[in-house]
Design a protein around this motif. Structure first.
Motif, short mmCIF file in Angstrom:
data_model
loop_
_atom_site.label_atom_id
_atom_site.label_comp_id
_atom_site.label_asym_id
_atom_site.label_seq_id
_atom_site.Cartn_x
_atom_site.Cartn_y
_atom_site.Cartn_z
N HIS A 1 32.81 17.01 30.54
CA HIS A 1 32.16 17.67 31.67
C HIS A 1 30.72 17.19 31.88
N ASN B 1 26.44 19.40 43.85
CA ASN B 1 26.65 20.81 43.55
C ASN B 1 27.82 20.99 42.57
N GLN B 2 28.90 20.28 42.82
CA GLN B 2 30.05 20.32 41.91
C GLN B 2 29.65 19.84 40.52
N TYR C 1 27.88 22.49 38.54
CA TYR C 1 28.81 23.47 37.97
C TYR C 1 29.51 22.92 36.73
N ASN C 2 29.87 21.64 36.75
CA ASN C 2 30.47 21.03 35.56
C ASN C 2 29.49 21.01 34.41
N PHE D 1 27.24 23.30 33.88
CA PHE D 1 27.22 24.67 33.35
C PHE D 1 28.41 24.92 32.42
N CYS E 1 37.64 29.04 31.80
CA CYS E 1 37.09 28.62 33.10
C CYS E 1 37.48 27.18 33.41
#
Length: 117
Positions: free
Chosen positions: A16, A52-53, A56-57, A59, A82
């Protein structure tokens, strides 16, 4: 079994981080264009969304690293679940290979965590 679960969680977290790098910094570069099979024009048009994606990855990776470092099983379960949900959704709606690249490792890690109890 706990060692296997921990190894899988770390590998998923590293994956990630790589996805973060691809989506935030390499989206419009040759490796990003090839990885996501898109034209330069499409990449430029979706650059902000991809960043933005990627965030999130990041996080997800941070949560997995946190869970492993702290030895907090509930945190590990939450973040790998998740990843599993995101992988299933992505595999069904965006690209089938996401099921194998993201969801399958998360499922294996989740099963290893359950078996380690």
């Amino acid at each position: 079994m706990q060692m296997l679960a921990t190894a899988l969680l770390i590998l998923i977290a590293i994956e990630h981080v790589w996805i973060l790098v691809l989506e935030m910094f390499l989206w419009t570069k040759p490796i990003g264009l090839k990885t996501f099979r898109q034209s330069r024009e499409a990449a430029e048009a979706s650059r902000v969304l991809a960043a933005n994606q990627g965030l999130y990855n990041g996080f997800l990776a941070a949560g997995l690293f946190w869970g492993v470092a702290a030895g907090e099983r509930p945190v590990q379960f939450f973040f790998v679940a998740c990843v599993l949900v995101a992988g299933i959704y992505g595999g069904l709606t965006a690209k089938r290979s996401i099921l194998y690249i993201q969801a399958l490792p998360a499922l294996l890690a989740l099963l290893a965590l359950l078996a380690a109890r």
